[in-house]
Design an enzyme around this catalytic site. Structure first.
Site, short mmCIF file in Angstrom:
data_model
loop_
_atom_site.label_atom_id
_atom_site.label_comp_id
_atom_site.label_asym_id
_atom_site.label_seq_id
_atom_site.Cartn_x
_atom_site.Cartn_y
_atom_site.Cartn_z
N CYS A 78 12.41 16.26 21.10
CA CYS A 78 11.87 16.76 19.83
C CYS A 78 10.50 17.38 19.98
O CYS A 78 9.67 17.24 19.12
CB CYS A 78 11.69 15.64 18.84
SG CYS A 78 13.14 14.75 18.49
N ARG A 130 3.74 6.06 5.72
CA ARG A 130 4.95 5.91 6.52
C ARG A 130 4.86 4.76 7.51
O ARG A 130 3.85 4.62 8.19
CB ARG A 130 5.24 7.20 7.29
CG ARG A 130 5.57 8.36 6.43
CD ARG A 130 6.77 8.07 5.55
NE ARG A 130 7.27 9.29 4.98
CZ ARG A 130 8.27 9.98 5.49
NH1 ARG A 130 8.89 9.55 6.58
NH2 ARG A 130 8.67 11.10 4.93
N CYS A 131 5.93 4.00 7.55
CA CYS A 131 5.98 2.87 8.48
C CYS A 131 7.25 2.96 9.31
O CYS A 131 8.22 3.58 8.89
CB CYS A 131 6.04 1.56 7.71
SG CYS A 131 4.62 1.32 6.65
N HIS A 186 12.41 20.76 9.91
CA HIS A 186 11.55 19.97 9.02
C HIS A 186 11.20 20.73 7.76
O HIS A 186 10.71 20.16 6.79
CB HIS A 186 10.27 19.56 9.74
CG HIS A 186 10.55 18.71 10.94
ND1 HIS A 186 10.56 19.21 12.22
CD2 HIS A 186 10.89 17.41 11.06
CE1 HIS A 186 10.88 18.25 13.06
NE2 HIS A 186 11.08 17.15 12.38
N HIS A 194 18.26 16.08 24.59
CA HIS A 194 17.47 16.73 23.54
C HIS A 194 16.10 16.09 23.48
O HIS A 194 15.96 14.88 23.62
CB HIS A 194 18.17 16.59 22.19
CG HIS A 194 17.28 16.88 21.03
ND1 HIS A 194 16.85 18.15 20.74
CD2 HIS A 194 16.70 16.07 20.13
CE1 HIS A 194 16.04 18.10 19.69
NE2 HIS A 194 15.93 16.85 19.30
N LEU A 204 0.84 -1.21 0.00
CA LEU A 204 0.00 0.00 0.00
C LEU A 204 0.87 1.26 0.00
O LEU A 204 0.59 2.22 -0.70
CB LEU A 204 -0.94 -0.01 1.22
CG LEU A 204 -1.90 1.17 1.30
CD1 LEU A 204 -2.79 1.28 0.07
CD2 LEU A 204 -2.78 1.07 2.56
N1 GLN Z 1 20.91 13.27 17.64
C1 GLN Z 1 19.80 12.98 16.80
C2 GLN Z 1 19.95 13.69 15.48
O1 GLN Z 1 20.43 14.76 15.45
C3 GLN Z 1 18.50 13.38 17.43
C4 GLN Z 1 17.34 13.01 16.59
C5 GLN Z 1 15.99 13.24 17.23
O2 GLN Z 1 15.90 13.91 18.21
N2 GLN Z 1 14.97 12.68 16.67
O3 GLN Z 1 19.56 13.21 14.44
ZN ZN Z 2 14.77 15.96 17.84
#
Ligand code: GLN
Ligand code: ZN
Length: 759
Positions: free
Chosen positions: A645, A517-518, A696, A643, A18
């Site tokens: 996201c 997306r998978c 993004h 970090h 698909l």
């Molecule tokens: N260190 C990862 C990167 O820079 C962090 C990715 C993420 O937070 N999704 O790709």
């Molecule tokens: Zn991130």
């Protein structure tokens, strides 16, 4: 006789047919008929694979998303899509992705969000004062006919009216529940139409019953189900993803002909349900786990089910706990998996086979399926006893964890003083989140290495060249804290999983994440151990090329856990501690090798939050503890970064502060730093890098924009504690974009420092 049924089947296809059909269509490389033909062939295949069940789901197959299909079914098209495409198929794609095919006009797509606590994302229904509902049942009726032509007994699957409203968003200040009455009007019509089409049972999903509901929503459920009473079909009220708790009585009382309960997550509730459930109602027990990939212990399930069957007789139905959308399709595709591990697993097709075996055992006696039960028992036993699963040394280490291991040697203020001397970084230090562009060349080299076309030496040389290039670029740009760029990593979880004992990888274990997306989550199969360092050589090499500090880059234990299929034979928290110890060893090795800034990504920390808020504290407690164990085994001079996201952490800010990372980088640019409002009320004690641009998007942020954002940030957080960085890794961007964007970021820093008298 116990009946069997299924709540939903994965639609992507065992070879992601698909996905490829959709993407070809969107690119303009195939036509509508070809796409619809692939979809039809998949539905047929999937119904045939479910043909042994007494009732098979219909309407669970969506080209893009089942919630979007509900919106179409009820005629709920947001205003901006109302006079776009004539073709409803293309209009759905516009809602889902902002455009259908290359020549259609772009428009801003519908919002996407996570489906309860899964990694599936649905298109959020939109409502406003102009929302009107109307019935569009053609597609569903067609699929009913298709299923019947194959000789299976179809059971339409619908999202319940109240859950549908709950999943959506009002785009004006109105109240979603104001739309309940008109929605019920159309919902009632639909049930009549289905009754007219000869449907006996309809599955109506109200999974919000496993969440904390206020009285308005509980009332809406009563209102809705009363209104839909007497529409000519039998209604199975289905709930999943958790226990009903305070909603149990409500679920029993709603006028339905049967209730489905997730007996994986709410097994203790079945007893109470048996007492409460009116005598005419069917009880569907979700006995096979629809969220993981482990074989069910069939004998244990039967021990539990047999007395229940005595009480319920024909009123007992059996099913997976939830739709099988959340597991891979077919284990038979995994020809490369070793026989032993394969024997411990069950994907969607195998889970239905288990269901059949359970029903046969209940209906005809265990003797009728003796050999199946025996081989199942054998598999369960070997897994339980396997040395691949149990490593005494790991268990001892976990048992020996003490609170000292969770603590840094000194509290943050003292560390800050030491580190600021040690690193001598300027005001508003600049850095990145880890990855740099994953060029086609990098991916090609990795593929050739994996396929054995180049040897380890050649591979190392190629990756080192990438690292050298990345360091050079960062020096040219003038960044303060550099990274090696992660060229050797395909995926932030897989890369580490592949180097840890206790992990298993599949070839086709794809699970739909959204649209086409998978993801292919690795499987944590046994006690996790780090047999050897995982990142040291790469980072050390990067460090040798520059006088600037280079950040070591690791994935944190909570993210490793949340993005994998986890074990079902020990608490998630235990697995998380094992991962924490493995990462801790890596952190200490990095430190011993002179890497004094180490970032531990916890991209998925928030995703693990339970559906019920009352369960948040427990999760956060062990998750944060695991992070601290991973991170805190270092000297005061060593600076720990983390970090995340996302930025909606207002509600978990205290837990995030409790991680005690010296520096945290987060996403905030898209909300214009509004999300930093949390810092007005909460005094975040450590340093923070609020992402200044959205990686993004291909758009290059301009300098003044970044300066503005940072000024906003400095109104909430003292400038001495602010870093400047993008909001996530740069791996999906190209070098041209990265140079321009980071160039502006550094220019912004100059402006900020010049304007700051304290600098
Ligand atoms: N260190 C990862 C990167 O820079 C962090 C990715 C993420 O937070 N999704 O790709
Ligand atoms: Zn991130």
């Amino acid at each position: 006789m116990a009946k069997t049924h299924n709540l939903g089947f994965p639609r992507i296809g065992s070879r992601r047919e698909l996905k490829f059909a959709l993407e070809a269509y969107w690119k303009g490389n195939s036509n509508r008929d070809e796409l619809l033909e692939t979809a039809r062939a998949l539905r047929h295949r999937h119904w045939r694979q479910q043909a042994g069940l007494d009732l098979v789901p219909v309407g669970d197959f969506a080209l893009y998303d089942q919630v979007l299909d509900m919106s179409r079914l009820f005629g709920n098209v947001p205003p901006r899509f109302r006079d776009g495409e004539d073709d409803p198929l293309n209009n759905d794609f516009r809602i889902a992705r902002g455009r259908a095919t290359p020549d259609s006009t772009p428009v801003s797509a519908g919002e996407m969000t996570k489906w309860f606590d899964t990694n599936y994302h649905y298109i959020v229904p939109e409502f406003d004062a102009t929302t009107r509902f109307s019935l569009n049942a053609e597609r569903l009726l067609e699929q009913l006919d298709e299923a019947r032509a194959l000789g299976v007994e179809p059971k339409p699957v619908l999202i319940g009216p109240v859950t549908y409203l709950w999943l959506g968003k009002r785009k004006d200040d109105g109240d979603r529940l104001d739309l309940l009455a008109p929605l019920l009007e159309v919902y009632g019509q639909l049930l009549h139409v289905l009754a007219g089409a000869g449907v006996e049972w309809v599955q109506i999903d109200e999974p919000i019953l496993v969440t904390e509901l206020d009285e308005r929503w509980r009332h809406a459920l009563r209102q809705a189900w009363n209104r839909l009473n007497g529409c000519g079909v039998k209604r199975l009220l289905s709930t999943y993803f958790g226990a009903l708790r305070e909603n149990l009585q409500l679920a029993c009382e709603l006028p339905a002909d049967g209730v489905h309960i997730d007996a994986i997550n709410a097994r203790e509730e079945v007893e109470r349900l048996l007492d409460w459930l009116p005598g005419h109602k069917v009880l569907s027990i979700g006995i096979i786990n629809g969220r993981n990939i482990w074989k069910t212990d069939l004998n244990a399930a039967l021990d539990w089910l047999e007395p229940i069957q005595k009480r319920l007789g024909d009123r007992l139905w059996l099913a997976p706990s939830c739709s099988l959308l959340h597991v891979p399709v077919d284990l038979d595709s995994e020809t490369e998996l070793d026989e032993e591990a394969r024997n411990w697993l069950a994907f969607a097709v195998q889970k239905l086979d288990e269901l059949q075996t359970l029903a046969n055992a209940l209906n005809q006696g265990r003797e009728a399926v003796a050999s199946k039960l025996e081989s199942n028992a054998q598999a369960i036993r070997t897994r339980r006893e396997s040395s691949r699963v149990h490593n005494p040394e790991v268990k001892q280490r976990v048992a020996a964890i003490n609170t000292d291991m969770e603590q840094r040697r000194s509290p943050y203020p003292r560390r800050e003083a030491i580190q600021s001397q040690h690193f001598g970084l300027p005001l508003y230090p600049t850095t990145t989140i880890g990855s740099f562009p994953q060029t086609a060349e990098i991916r090609h080299t990795r593929r050739r290495f994996r396929d054995g076309e180049i040897d380890a030496r050649h591979y190392q040389q190629a990756m080192r060249a990438e690292i050298a290039h990345c360091i050079q670029e960062q020096e040219k740009l003038g960044l303060d804290v550099l990274v090696h760029g992660e060229p050797e990593r395909n995926d932030m979880v897989e890369y580490f999983g592949q180097q840890l004992d206790g992990y298993l990888f599949t070839r086709f274990g794809w699970v739909q994440s959204y649209g086409s997306r998978c993801v292919k989550p690795p499987i944590i199969l046994g006690d996790v151990r780090r047999p050897a360092p995982m990142t040291i050589d790469w980072i050390r090499y990067a460090r040798s090329l520059t006088d600037k500090p280079v950040k070591g880059m690791l994935t944190g234990p909570v993210t490793m856990l949340n993005w994998s299929f986890a074990r079902d034979d020990q608490p998630r928290s235990t697995t998380c501690l094992q991962l924490a110890l493995a990462i801790r060893d890596e952190v200490r090795d990095l430190e011993a090798n002179g890497i004094d800034i180490i970032q531990i990504d916890e991209a998925a920390l928030r995703e693990g939050l339970p559906l019920r808020r009352s369960e948040w504290p427990d999760y956060l407690e062990w998750a944060i503890r695991a992070f601290r164990i991973a991170a805190n085994g270092v000297a005061d001079e060593t600076q720990i970064h983390t970090h995340m996201c996302y930025s909606e952490f207002n509600d978990i800010i205290e837990a995030i502060a409790a991680m005690d990372a010296d520096v945290i980088t987060i996403e905030t640019s898209r909300s214009d730093m509004e999300l930093l409002d949390v810092f007005d009320a909460f005094d975040y004690p450590n340093q923070i890098g609020p992402g200044v641009y959205d990686i993004h998007s291909p758009n290059i942020p301009d300098t003044t924009q970044i300066v503005d954002l940072m000024r906003k940030a400095s109104q909430r957080i003292p400038a001495e504690r602010l870093w400047i960085n993008p909001d996530c890794g740069l791996k999906t961007r190209d070098w041209k974009e990265v140079r321009a964007a980071l160039g502006n970021m550094i220019a912004a820093r100059k402006v900020l420092v010049a304007g700051d008298p304290s600098a």
